[in-house]
Design an enzyme around this catalytic site. Structure first.
Site, mmCIF file in Angstrom:
data_model
loop_
_atom_site.group_PDB
_atom_site.id
_atom_site.type_symbol
_atom_site.label_atom_id
_atom_site.label_comp_id
_atom_site.label_asym_id
_atom_site.label_seq_id
_atom_site.Cartn_x
_atom_site.Cartn_y
_atom_site.Cartn_z
ATOM 1 C CG HIS A 133 -0.360 0.328 2.510
ATOM 2 N ND1 HIS A 133 0.029 -0.629 3.414
ATOM 3 C CD2 HIS A 133 -0.092 1.519 3.103
ATOM 4 C CE1 HIS A 133 0.504 -0.054 4.501
ATOM 5 N NE2 HIS A 133 0.449 1.255 4.337
ATOM 6 C CG ASP A 163 0.117 -4.048 2.844
ATOM 7 O OD1 ASP A 163 0.262 -3.441 1.758
ATOM 8 O OD2 ASP A 163 0.086 -3.468 3.952
ATOM 9 N N GLY A 232 3.411 6.378 8.104
ATOM 10 C CA GLY A 232 4.800 6.549 7.702
ATOM 11 C C GLY A 232 5.690 5.422 8.196
ATOM 12 C CB SER A 234 3.143 1.636 6.252
ATOM 13 O OG SER A 234 1.949 1.769 6.985
ATOM 14 N N GLY A 290 -10.942 -24.357 -4.649
ATOM 15 C CA GLY A 290 -12.301 -24.048 -5.046
ATOM 16 C C GLY A 290 -13.367 -24.365 -4.014
ATOM 17 C CB VAL A 291 -13.772 -25.294 -0.724
ATOM 18 C CG1 VAL A 291 -13.756 -26.633 -1.409
ATOM 19 C CG2 VAL A 291 -12.433 -24.999 -0.053
ATOM 20 C CB ILE A 293 -13.717 -22.827 4.444
ATOM 21 C CG1 ILE A 293 -12.759 -21.619 4.402
ATOM 22 C CG2 ILE A 293 -13.304 -23.896 3.445
ATOM 23 C CD1 ILE A 293 -11.322 -21.962 4.773
#
Length: 496
Positions: A133, A163, A232, A234, A290-291, A293
């Site tokens: 970000h 991130d 800042g 981050s 492909g589930v 949950i």
């Protein structure tokens, strides 16, 4: 005097030798009984700062101004990003439309400051890690070292899901950090952060690890600390007392816009796994099965015979997915993936995501009281894919057949026609036509499809009533229910 001393030794519960010296009794404690020294001094971080700070950098981002009629009175970009990420709390005393002191509008394509963040050097040849970000949407990234040298950086890649971002500057012989072993990190351990809060370069703050494995997302178990982290910070490093980087400072919890004692860091082992892929290909490849949950509650675990709440409850299986091809069904509980135990639902996407697409993996599911091993080939998760939301259950226009009511549970059901099974994409089950009493309190709704009762599949009203009749009424009756595209367990406490 002798008697008093001896009695005190007895009361202490110790077997000790009594020695006569200068006419008085003295007590000598065995070496094993000597209390361990307790260190109560606070740690000194000065050596750590000298060791690590040369490898911590300030990151400024620039963007090209777009043509516009004038300033809209909004807060500066850094604050916009901060409040967008953390609760959207409005910042007091900011200029608003109609107030004086607005900055002059920028000319089109003129570069203007966008934000400030932090980062740290991973290697002597100029690879720098930061948050995704921090560099997201930037037209230019400027990296400033502690010796005040500035470099324009190239964004190697950024992964929004974790991130994590990797940038590269053209330099050599740079100081770089040493990464630590996150598995050795302990709650209560002292840690230190270095970054550029509010643009104040090389600011050092310290605190302790408050918690580990804090779930705030699908792919990251965060490290929670009480280290002061502000806008800042981050992308800056979280450092242990050995001078090793154990995390990337990424998020804070705040209701006021200021630091409130809770901050979150990305574990460095997870971040390095991402950065290695970014370095190799510029993007991150993840596996998928492909589930959809959900967590397994204690009541559900006990009612279906699982014992303790663990695993990931499968609420939906995507058509044509690896899970469907392998035979995974809605209502299954995935308890192991490639031999690794799934303690909580969030463990599954991390394990699957870290598996290379094309790998043949074994999934262990708990179904109808038994474990089953299913083999599947892992597919690739598309970048920035968004899971499809569930749709309301389709209603058939055909009149429902008459059905009996399980009076003790307060639910009325009817058989499904072949057309309804095809429309709802189920192989068996009965459709709820009315609810009352216990069923209503449990959350059952008209239109729900009951697939199983007490771990027994039901394909007709007769089978449903037989399963209900055999259920232990002294305990909640577990029902596997499909609503729309999702499946869940519903516990119905029978009326006595």
């Amino acid at each position: 005097m002798k008697t008093a001393v001896f009695r005190r030794a007895q009361l202490a519960g110790l077997i000790v030798p009594l020695l006569l010296s200068a006419g008085a009794w003295t007590v000598t404690l065995p070496a094993a009984a000597q209390p361990a020294p307790v260190v109560r001094t606070l740690p000194d971080f000065t050596d750590l700062v000298d060791l690590v700070s040369p490898a911590v950098v300030n990151i400024r981002t620039m963007e090209r101004a777009r043509a516009r009629g004038g300033d809209d009175g909004a807060m500066d970009p850094e604050m916009q990003e901060f409040f967008r990420r953390f609760f959207g709390v409005p910042m007091p005393n900011l200029p608003r439309p109609g107030k004086p002191n607005r900055p002059a509008p920028q000319a089109p394509d003129e570069e203007v400051p966008r934000g400030v963040g932090s980062g740290f050097i991973l290697s002597a040849d100029g690879y720098v890690m930061t948050n995704a970000h921090v560099v997201d949407g930037a037209d230019e990234v400027i990296v400033t070292l502690t010796d005040k040298r500035e470099f324009k950086a190239r964004i190697v890649g950024a992964d929004k899901r974790t991130d994590v971002a990797l940038v590269k500057i053209d330099a050599s012989g740079l100081p770089f950090v040493k990464t630590g072993d996150v598995s050795r990190l302990r709650v209560g351990e002292w840690v230190m952060a270095i970054g550029s809060p509010f643009g104040l370069e090389n600011t050092v703050t310290a605190g302790i690890v408050s918690a580990k494995q804090r779930d705030t997302g699908d792919y990251l178990p965060f490290i929670q600390t009480d280290v002061a982290v502000n806008p800042g910070n981050s992308g800056g490093p979280l450092i242990n007392m050995r001078g090793e980087v154990v995390g990337i400072n990424s998020q804070i919890y705040s209701r006021s816009g200021g630091f409130m004692g809770i901050s979150f860091a990305i574990p460095i082992d997870e971040a390095m796994r991402v950065s290695d892929q970014l370095r190799a290909s510029g993007h991150v490849t993840r596996g998928r099965i492909g589930v959809r949950i959900d967590q397994v509650t204690r009541e559900v675990a006990e009612s279906i015979g699982l014992g303790k709440p663990q695993g990931a409850l499968v609420r939906n299986v995507e058509g044509g997915s690896p899970a469907e091809k392998a035979g995974v069904e809605a209502g299954d509980i995935i308890v192991r993936f490639d031999g690794k135990t799934i303690d909580k639902a969030s463990d599954l996407p991390r394990l699957v995501g870290n598996t290379k697409p094309g790998t043949r993996s074994t999934v262990t599911v708990f179904r109808r009281g038994q474990n089953r091993d299913l083999t599947m080939t892992i597919a690739e998760l598309e970048p920035d894919a968004v899971a499809a939301s569930g749709k309301p259950a389709a209603r058939s226009s055909e009149p429902a057949k008459a059905a009996n009511t399980a009076q003790a549970l307060g639910v009325t059901v009817t058989d499904l026609t072949d057309a309804q099974r095809k429309e709802l994409k189920v192989k068996h089950g009965v459709r709820v036509t009315a609810v009352a009493d216990a069923a209503a309190r449990a959350g059952l709704r008209e239109g729900d499809v009951i697939l199983a009762v007490s771990n027994v599949e039901v394909a007709s009203v007769r089978e449903f009533e037989a399963a209900v009749a055999k259920a232990d009424r002294s305990k909640p009756v577990n029902m596997l229910v499909q609503r729309g595209d999702l499946v869940q367990f519903v516990l119905v406490r029978a009326t006595r």
